[in-house]
Design a protein around this motif. Structure first.
Motif, PDB file in Angstrom:
ATOM      1  N   UNK A  26      16.851  21.094  37.435  1.00 34.48           N
ATOM      2  CA  UNK A  26      16.251  21.979  36.446  1.00 34.48           C
ATOM      3  C   UNK A  26      16.777  21.721  35.040  1.00 34.48           C
ATOM      4  N   UNK A  27      17.616  20.698  34.873  1.00 36.79           N
ATOM      5  CA  UNK A  27      18.133  20.377  33.548  1.00 36.79           C
ATOM      6  C   UNK A  27      16.979  20.000  32.631  1.00 36.79           C
ATOM      7  N   UNK A  28      16.991  20.532  31.438  1.00 37.22           N
ATOM      8  CA  UNK A  28      15.953  20.215  30.468  1.00 37.22           C
ATOM      9  C   UNK A  28      14.632  20.917  30.719  1.00 37.22           C
ATOM     10  N   UNK A  29      14.634  21.922  31.574  1.00 40.93           N
ATOM     11  CA  UNK A  29      13.408  22.667  31.863  1.00 40.93           C
ATOM     12  C   UNK A  29      12.931  23.389  30.604  1.00 40.93           C
ATOM     13  N   UNK A  30      11.614  23.513  30.455  1.00 34.37           N
ATOM     14  CA  UNK A  30      11.021  24.291  29.367  1.00 34.37           C
ATOM     15  C   UNK A  30      10.397  25.542  29.979  1.00 34.37           C
ATOM     16  N   UNK A  31      10.673  26.687  29.354  1.00 38.44           N
ATOM     17  CA  UNK A  31      10.069  27.937  29.794  1.00 38.44           C
ATOM     18  C   UNK A  31       9.423  28.623  28.600  1.00 38.44           C
ATOM     19  N   UNK A  32       8.451  29.491  28.871  1.00 38.12           N
ATOM     20  CA  UNK A  32       7.779  30.239  27.812  1.00 38.12           C
ATOM     21  C   UNK A  32       7.920  31.710  28.116  1.00 38.12           C
ATOM     22  N   UNK A  33       8.245  32.496  27.095  1.00 39.08           N
ATOM     23  CA  UNK A  33       8.368  33.937  27.272  1.00 39.08           C
ATOM     24  C   UNK A  33       8.731  34.612  25.968  1.00 39.08           C
ATOM     25  N   UNK A  34       9.056  35.898  26.069  1.00 41.89           N
ATOM     26  CA  UNK A  34       9.382  36.703  24.901  1.00 41.89           C
ATOM     27  C   UNK A  34      10.870  37.015  24.851  1.00 41.89           C
ATOM     28  N   UNK A  35      11.401  37.049  23.639  1.00 42.19           N
ATOM     29  CA  UNK A  35      12.807  37.379  23.419  1.00 42.19           C
ATOM     30  C   UNK A  35      12.997  38.887  23.582  1.00 42.19           C
ATOM     31  N   UNK A  36      14.023  39.254  24.330  1.00 42.31           N
ATOM     32  CA  UNK A  36      14.353  40.656  24.550  1.00 42.31           C
ATOM     33  C   UNK A  36      15.870  40.809  24.553  1.00 42.31           C
TER      34      UNK A  36
END
Length: 165
Positions: A26-36
């Protein structure tokens, strides 16, 4: 009754961390989401969560990576984040170590929160004049730890004098 393997918590967490590191790439994985729950620590590190409608992932971005950012990270911002998934052993928790962030607009969850806040504000829920201050109260203060990550670092508190107790 069969014999069961009993291990200290730290040994189990270390085993989980080792399994994660050895079996998943999972190294270098990209994820998308919102900062909380964004906290900018005095060390320069950022602690926050990245979430979507179904899940939330605890994140840390160390100062050396924060300094490379060319935008200001804000609560509710939608982002693309690259980093490594690992286990923070002291808490036994899964954590995303962020190396890079890219802004991706304003998050839908944040926009919904703002819509709800406006609705409640229109109903007077946030009005400062809901009821009078109790008699005898002169000042109200907030006490936090000097080394804590709370936004208020210090203040003073004056307590009313109680007579006739």
């Amino acid at each position: 009754m069969s014999e069961q393997l009993v291990v200290p918590v730290s040994a189990l967490v270390t085993r989980i961390k080792t399994c994660l590191q050895q079996n998943l790439r999972l190294d270098g994985a990209w994820i998308q989401g919102e900062i909380s729950n964004l906290t900018r620590h005095r060390s320069g590190h950022y602690y926050f969560s990245i979430k979507d409608a179904a899940s939330e992932l605890t994140c840390v971005m160390f100062r050396s990576y924060v300094q490379k950012m060319n935008f200001r990270l804000e609560e509710g911002m939608s982002v693309l984040a690259s980093g490594d998934v690992n286990v923070y052993e002291q808490r036994g928790s899964l954590q995303f170590y962020v190396r890079a962030l890219k802004p991706d607009g304003v998050g839908e969850l944040y926009l919904e929160l703002e819509r709800r806040k406006k609705k409640l504000e229109a109903e007077g829920i946030f009005s400062l004049n809901k009821r009078p201050k109790p008699r005898g109260i002169q000042k109200i203060g907030i006490i936090t730890a000097k080394e804590g990550a709370a936004p208020v670092s210090y203040t003073h508190l004056t307590l009313p004098t109680i007579v006739g107790v």
